[in-house]
Write a protein that holds these residues in place. Structure first.
Motif, PDB file in Angstrom:
ATOM      1  N   ARG A  60       0.831  -1.204   0.000  1.00 53.53           N
ATOM      2  CA  ARG A  60       0.000   0.000   0.000  1.00 53.53           C
ATOM      3  C   ARG A  60       0.866   1.253   0.000  1.00 53.53           C
ATOM      4  NH1 ARG A  60      -3.125  -3.105   3.641  1.00 53.53           N
ATOM      5  NH2 ARG A  60      -2.120  -2.065   5.411  1.00 53.53           N
ATOM      6  N   ALA A  61       1.939   1.225   0.772  1.00 47.97           N
ATOM      7  CA  ALA A  61       2.855   2.365   0.812  1.00 47.97           C
ATOM      8  C   ALA A  61       3.490   2.597  -0.547  1.00 47.97           C
ATOM      9  CB  ALA A  61       3.936   2.125   1.873  1.00 47.97           C
TER      10      ALA A  61
ATOM     11  N   TYR B 271       2.276   1.873  -3.497  1.00 48.52           N
ATOM     12  CA  TYR B 271       1.321   2.430  -4.444  1.00 48.52           C
ATOM     13  C   TYR B 271       1.043   3.909  -4.152  1.00 48.52           C
ATOM     14  CZ  TYR B 271       0.332  -1.975  -6.748  1.00 48.52           C
ATOM     15  OH  TYR B 271       0.445  -3.115  -7.493  1.00 48.52           O
ATOM     16  N   ARG B 272       1.090   4.281  -2.881  1.00 50.76           N
ATOM     17  CA  ARG B 272       0.932   5.707  -2.569  1.00 50.76           C
ATOM     18  C   ARG B 272       2.101   6.510  -3.132  1.00 50.76           C
ATOM     19  NH1 ARG B 272      -0.526   3.709   2.577  1.00 50.76           N
ATOM     20  NH2 ARG B 272       1.477   4.356   3.455  1.00 50.76           N
ATOM     21  N   LEU B 273       3.295   5.984  -2.973  1.00 56.20           N
ATOM     22  CA  LEU B 273       4.484   6.695  -3.430  1.00 56.20           C
ATOM     23  C   LEU B 273       4.555   6.762  -4.950  1.00 56.20           C
ATOM     24  CD1 LEU B 273       7.188   5.345  -0.953  1.00 56.20           C
ATOM     25  CD2 LEU B 273       6.163   7.623  -0.977  1.00 56.20           C
TER      26      LEU B 273
ATOM     27  N   GLY C 237       2.313   6.831  -7.039  1.00 57.67           N
ATOM     28  CA  GLY C 237       1.341   7.749  -7.621  1.00 57.67           C
ATOM     29  C   GLY C 237       1.844   9.176  -7.670  1.00 57.67           C
ATOM     30  N   ALA C 238       2.943   9.443  -6.934  1.00 61.26           N
ATOM     31  CA  ALA C 238       3.440  10.810  -6.844  1.00 61.26           C
ATOM     32  C   ALA C 238       4.824  11.010  -7.458  1.00 61.26           C
ATOM     33  CB  ALA C 238       3.483  11.238  -5.372  1.00 61.26           C
TER      34      ALA C 238
ATOM     35  N   TRP D 287       8.724   5.401 -10.269  1.00 62.08           N
ATOM     36  CA  TRP D 287       9.066   4.218  -9.502  1.00 62.08           C
ATOM     37  C   TRP D 287      10.577   4.049  -9.334  1.00 62.08           C
ATOM     38  CZ3 TRP D 287       7.564   0.877  -6.132  1.00 62.08           C
ATOM     39  CH2 TRP D 287       8.196  -0.368  -6.022  1.00 62.08           C
TER      40      TRP D 287
ATOM     41  N   ALA E 243       7.234   5.044   4.671  1.00 64.22           N
ATOM     42  CA  ALA E 243       5.824   5.152   4.321  1.00 64.22           C
ATOM     43  C   ALA E 243       5.001   4.015   4.891  1.00 64.22           C
ATOM     44  CB  ALA E 243       5.669   5.198   2.806  1.00 64.22           C
TER      45      ALA E 243
ATOM     46  N   GLN F  97      -9.268  -3.856  -5.262  1.00 68.04           N
ATOM     47  CA  GLN F  97      -8.085  -3.002  -5.419  1.00 68.04           C
ATOM     48  C   GLN F  97      -7.926  -2.596  -6.895  1.00 68.04           C
ATOM     49  OE1 GLN F  97      -4.853  -5.368  -3.933  1.00 68.04           O
ATOM     50  NE2 GLN F  97      -5.893  -5.842  -2.033  1.00 68.04           N
TER      51      GLN F  97
ATOM     52  N   GLU G 196      -7.831   0.188  -8.604  1.00 66.12           N
ATOM     53  CA  GLU G 196      -6.874   1.222  -8.989  1.00 66.12           C
ATOM     54  C   GLU G 196      -5.446   0.701  -8.929  1.00 66.12           C
ATOM     55  OE1 GLU G 196      -7.608   4.095 -10.399  1.00 66.12           O
ATOM     56  OE2 GLU G 196      -9.661   3.329 -10.295  1.00 66.12           O
ATOM     57  N   GLN G 197      -5.143  -0.130  -7.942  1.00 67.62           N
ATOM     58  CA  GLN G 197      -3.808  -0.699  -7.844  1.00 67.62           C
ATOM     59  C   GLN G 197      -3.534  -1.645  -9.003  1.00 67.62           C
ATOM     60  OE1 GLN G 197      -3.126  -2.443  -4.015  1.00 67.62           O
ATOM     61  NE2 GLN G 197      -3.565  -0.571  -2.903  1.00 67.62           N
TER      62      GLN G 197
END
Length: 207
Positions: free
Chosen positions: A27-28, A30-32, A34-35, A38, A49, A109, A111-112
């Protein structure tokens, strides 16, 4: 692919804790991602995170790309395969455990899953690691199929069969990602892949 304790009664408490830790790291990630790109995300950033240590990240995911590719632990897939009805055709058993996991992931999930598909197309390292992890999973599931069919654990036919099925499903997933990754298309595409395998590898020209 997600899991609950009810779905995995064969897993021990320690194994369930491992799954929860893996999920937190994922989860961490995927949050990272997105911003930021990779490739620029470090193990230390992932650890911060997810509120774990960097050594925990590398212990659960020795290769960084695995965070994007692996959902259920292989132990869970093995448990699901072992739980399939006795006497079921091995091809149907593999189809069921893979499509059930994919369906759950798309439902819970989405979006992931779509982000992972985009990265699969964009990043050669992710595609290359998918090939490696698919082969590793095939080896483990081959052991389960050997038990279910009364064959030796290192039976050649079992290994070839399982490797072929998993490789075909991997290729179908890559194809789906390249074709725009429509969420409604993936499970039918995996089913179509299994149907193609069921009839053998013959390929005939279209009229």
């Amino acid at each position: 692919m997600s899991s609950t304790d009810d779905e995995a009664p064969r897993l021990t408490l320690r194994e369930r804790k491992k799954l929860r830790t893996r999920a937190a790291i994922r989860r961490a990630a995927y949050r990272l991602v997105g911003a930021r790109p990779w490739e620029t995300i470090t193990t230390e950033q992932l650890a911060a995170a997810a509120d774990v240590s960097p050594s925990t990240v590398t212990r659960y995911f020795p290769v960084k790309e695995d965070i994007l590719l692996t959902d259920d632990a292989d132990e869970l897939l093995e448990a699901r395969l072992l739980a399939r009805p006795a006497g079921e055709d091995p091809l149907d058993s593999l189809r069921a455990v893979v499509t059930d996991a994919v369906s759950a992931a798309l439902a819970e999930q989405r979006e992931q899953v779509l982000l992972r598909a985009r990265l699969l197309v964009e990043l050669p390292a992710v595609r290359a690691r998918l090939t490696e992890t698919t082969a590793e999973t095939a080896q483990r599931l081959a052991g389960v199929l050997a038990r279910r069919t009364g064959r030796d654990a290192d039976d050649l036919e079992v290994r070839v069969f399982t490797a072929a099925v998993l490789a075909a499903l991997r290729e179908a997933t890559v194809y789906w990602a390249e074709q725009g990754h429509d969420p409604e298309a993936l499970v039918p595409l995996l089913g179509r892949t299994v149907d193609a395998l069921r009839g053998g590898p013959a390929l005939r020209a279209r009229p």
